[in-house]
Design an enzyme around this catalytic site. Structure first.
Site, PDB file in Angstrom:
ATOM      1  CB  ALA A  39      -0.932   0.005   1.216  1.00 49.18           C
ATOM      2  N   GLY A  41       0.280   5.547   0.700  1.00 47.14           N
ATOM      3  CA  GLY A  41      -0.619   6.642   1.036  1.00 47.14           C
ATOM      4  C   GLY A  41       0.099   7.974   0.956  1.00 47.14           C
ATOM      5  CG  MET A  43       1.333  11.617   6.041  1.00 46.02           C
ATOM      6  SD  MET A  43       0.693  11.687   7.741  1.00 46.02           S
ATOM      7  CE  MET A  43       2.121  11.144   8.658  1.00 46.02           C
ATOM      8  CB  ALA A  44       3.604   6.036   5.664  1.00 39.24           C
ATOM      9  CB  VAL A  46       1.570  -0.448   4.223  1.00 34.31           C
ATOM     10  CG1 VAL A  46       1.453  -1.672   5.130  1.00 34.31           C
ATOM     11  CG2 VAL A  46       0.950   0.764   4.888  1.00 34.31           C
ATOM     12  CE  LYS A  61       0.730   4.704   7.821  1.00 34.82           C
ATOM     13  NZ  LYS A  61      -0.514   5.068   8.528  1.00 34.82           N
ATOM     14  CG  ASP A 155      -7.743   9.685   6.371  1.00 39.34           C
ATOM     15  OD1 ASP A 155      -8.587  10.182   5.598  1.00 39.34           O
ATOM     16  OD2 ASP A 155      -6.672   9.206   5.972  1.00 39.34           O
TER      17      ASP A 155
END
Length: 695
Positions: A39, A41, A43-44, A46, A61, A155
């Site tokens: 994954a 996103g 900010m980070a 995974v 993460k 979120d």
């Protein structure tokens, strides 16, 4: 403000991106071997990883490169571990660990194999209301636990709802969560709103402030999306979407998917009310309302007016009541239809003006007033007495005065009846929720029953201000309107949230950290200390000590054993083995004589060699072995008396002795041995000089 992220949660190893990822194959903090990215996103990213220490598969993460250099982002990222670790709930993705590997800030968490709610929406929406609520229920259960702990997610969106292969639903990414306090409820950091714009509550857009009701709003938007397959507000830019959240209500799902019951529309409207005061106070209250709607759906109820009215936000009820409908019209004696809204508008005028003025306003299209004309009364027949009057005629208007009051009374009755009906629909059938905050359970129940309401005692919650056993909150809130005979959800205080530091001595460092998190306390830092009695890696003590009562998330430091303090081994070669043994005993070491050997160079009883060698660092309890000298090996001196000097010399030198000759007193020069020293039979070391006296 963050835009919607399109997370590539199903990306696996073997793709071009995964092969090029520099983190793949790296071991973070000496513990987590990074695998493929699953994954990405805002900010980070995974990754699937292996916890080498515990031999288990986890999700790691990792903050994007560069963000870790920003202290504000890094601190928010680190708070994720502490915030999420506080949440022990089957519908929350568990967080195991947090660390910083040379600037690479990361979290280790539970790996959920499966898909996201976004995948389900793409494939199955619009979905039946019963299924949508079944998927939303565990999400609200997780959020309710967070809200009771003083945390908000901020979120909530389908990408952050994970569905495992066995059907379990889990809420992920509490990385933006923040403890709510009286002083800090801002969700904006450095002017950047945290949250995804399609699910952003209006108050976050307007003033950047959030509480649990922002999560309720986002959950309502997710429910709308499951029911319809579309987001309620669309736009070409995030600003357009945010504008619509602030200025436009979320439409009724039934407008897109006909057949959805009105009470489901009302549930969505309640959760997504633009005025947060009209929303459920937190996820626990919304969960209760979802249970009511789910029960109605399970029983096959097509329409439930009471439930619909109870769930519809008050503002919407007022607007519906004020809107003219054919059912609300009634004959008007003045020729126009009767409108409840007009009645309400005219009642104040009737109080301080001509009573006929309000009645004229009831006609939506009043006729043009005819010009007044004075008429001459007919002259009565001769001989008939005339009524008294100024001119002997009947006063003008007497006949109308008999009909006017009747019309006025009828009109007033209609006004009063319509006003009463409007009052009953808007306010009369509602009861004001009594203030029961701070009361005991029995006192609150009596007060609510006296007001004609039913008390429902739900989950308990901690409170810093309300004593245990007393009421900390209600839904609806005190002073709010609720249908007569309705239900008020009551939350009882558990008192101040406090936890005792568990006994940690003798546990491993990891087990101690897990015990602290399980007790809702925070892990501070580890302080290493030498210990002769506690094995390395085990906890010696904690600070504060075990049994101390603390607030949740209070940091607890661990004093961890490094094992016995190392000893620098002294060199004992050539020295007395007895003294070496005494020194070892004082240092907590064990000495052992491994063997004894003859030595021509090392005196008897001294150390020939040692293992480990002198200068080596050892620990208490370690063993040191010695090879000890027995001194030189002795040889018996043979008798050579009477032998010729050459034969005697050869024999003695063959045994390793040195030979020296001298003439005996009164020597005759015959060359035979008269005497020897050392004498025959003595034990002497090889190399000893034997003196022969010759005759």
């Amino acid at each position: 403000m963050q835009q919607d992220r399109h997370d590539d949660r199903r990306a696996r190893a073997g793709g071009a991106g995964a092969a090029a990822d520099p983190l793949t194959g790296r071991v973070l903090d000496g513990r987590y071997r990074i695998g493929s990215r699953i994954a990405r996103g805002g900010m980070a990213s995974v990754y699937e990883a292996t916890d080498i220490r515990l031999d288990r598969t986890v999700a790691v993460k990792v903050m994007h490169p560069g963000l870790g250099d920003d202290n504000e982002f890094a601190e928010r990222f680190v708070r994720e571990a502490r915030a999420a670790a506080r949440l022990s709930h089957p519908n929350v993705v568990a967080v195991y660990d947090q660390g910083d590997d040379h600037g690479t800030v990361f979290l280790a968490m539970e790996l959920v194999s499966g898909h996201t709610l976004r995948d389900v929406i793409r494939k199955e929406s619009p979905m039946p209301p019963a299924k949508a609520l079944a998927l939303l229920e565990p999400v609200l259960s997780a959020l309710a636990t967070a809200h009771r702990a003083g945390l908000i997610h901020r979120d909530i969106k389908p990408e952050n709802v994970l569905i495992s292969d066995d059907g379990r639903v889990k809420v992920a990414d509490f990385g933006l969560a923040k403890a709510v306090s009286a002083d800090t409820q801002h969700t904006a950091t450095g002017g950047v709103l945290i949250g995804t714009v399609s699910y952003l509550a209006p108050e976050l857009v307007v003033n950047g402030r959030a509480d649990a009701r922002a999560d309720v709003y986002a959950a309502g938007v997710v429910l709308f999306e499951m029911l319809t397959g579309a987001k309620p507000h669309e736009g070409e830019t995030p600003i357009q979407v945010a504008y619509r959240h602030v200025h436009e209500d979320v439409p009724a799902p039934s407008a897109t998917v006909p057949g959805i019951p009105a009470y489901v529309d009302a549930l969505v409207a309640r959760a997504t009310a633009r005025d947060r005061e009209l929303r459920p106070a937190d996820a626990a209250v919304l969960l209760h309302q979802v249970h009511r709607v789910s029960h109605a759906l399970a029983e096959g109820v097509v329409d439930d007016p009471d439930l619909t009215t109870d769930l519809t936000p008050l503002r919407a009820r007022l607007e519906a009541a004020e809107a003219p409908t054919t059912e609300d019209t009634a004959p008007d004696p003045l020729g126009g239809p009767f409108q409840p809204g007009q009645v309400l508008a005219t009642i104040p005028a009737a109080a301080d003006a001509d009573l006929t003025a309000p009645l004229r306003t009831l006609d939506p299209q009043p006729a043009q007033a005819a010009p007044r004309t004075r008429t001459t009364p007919p002259v009565p027949p001769a001989g008939r007495a005339q009524p008294p009057g100024a001119d002997g005629a009947r006063p003008p208007g007497r006949r109308r005065s008999r009909k006017g009051p009747l019309l006025l009374i009828v009109a007033l009755l209609l006004v009063i009846g319509g006003g009463t009906a409007a009052w009953w629909f808007i306010d009369g059938r509602y009861t004001t929720t009594p203030g029961v905050l701070g009361m005991t359970q029995s006192g609150a129940q009596d007060a609510l029953e006296s007001a004609g309401l039913e008390a429902e005692f739900g989950d308990e919650a901690y409170s810093e201000t309300v004593a245990a056993g007393r009421i900390v909150s209600t839904d609806p809130e005190p002073g709010a309107k609720v249908l007569d005979g309705g239900t008020v959800s009551v939350v009882i205080s558990l008192g101040k949230e406090r936890y005792d530091v568990p006994k940690l001595k003798g546990r491993s460092e990891d087990a101690a950290q897990d015990a602290l998190l399980a007790t809702h306390l925070g892990y501070g830092r580890s302080i290493e200390k030498w210990s002769d009695s506690v094995p390395a890696g085990e906890v010696i003590s904690s600070d504060p000590k075990a049994g101390t009562t603390l607030r949740p998330d209070s940091p607890v430091d661990l004093v961890v054993s490094k094992g016995p303090k190392p000893v620098d081994l002294k060199d004992w070669v050539g020295k007395s083995v007895d003294k070496a043994m005494e020194w070892l005993a004082k240092k907590g070491l064990t000495g052992k004589v491994a063997s004894e050997e003859y030595s021509n160079d090392v005196p008897d009883g001294a150390v020939i060699s040692m293992d480990p060698q002198g200068g080596t660092t050892v620990h208490r309890g370690d063993q040191v072995s010695f090879v000890v000298s027995k001194g030189p090996e002795l040889v018996e001196v043979p008798s050579v008396r009477g032998a010729g000097v050459d034969a005697a010399r050869a024999k003695l030198e063959g045994l390793g002795f040195d030979v020296r000759t001298e003439d005996a007193a009164g020597s005759l020069g015959l060359g035979f041995v008269w005497s020897q020293s050392p004498g025959a039979g003595e034990m002497v070391p090889p190399g000893t000089t034997i003196t022969l006296s010759l005759i």
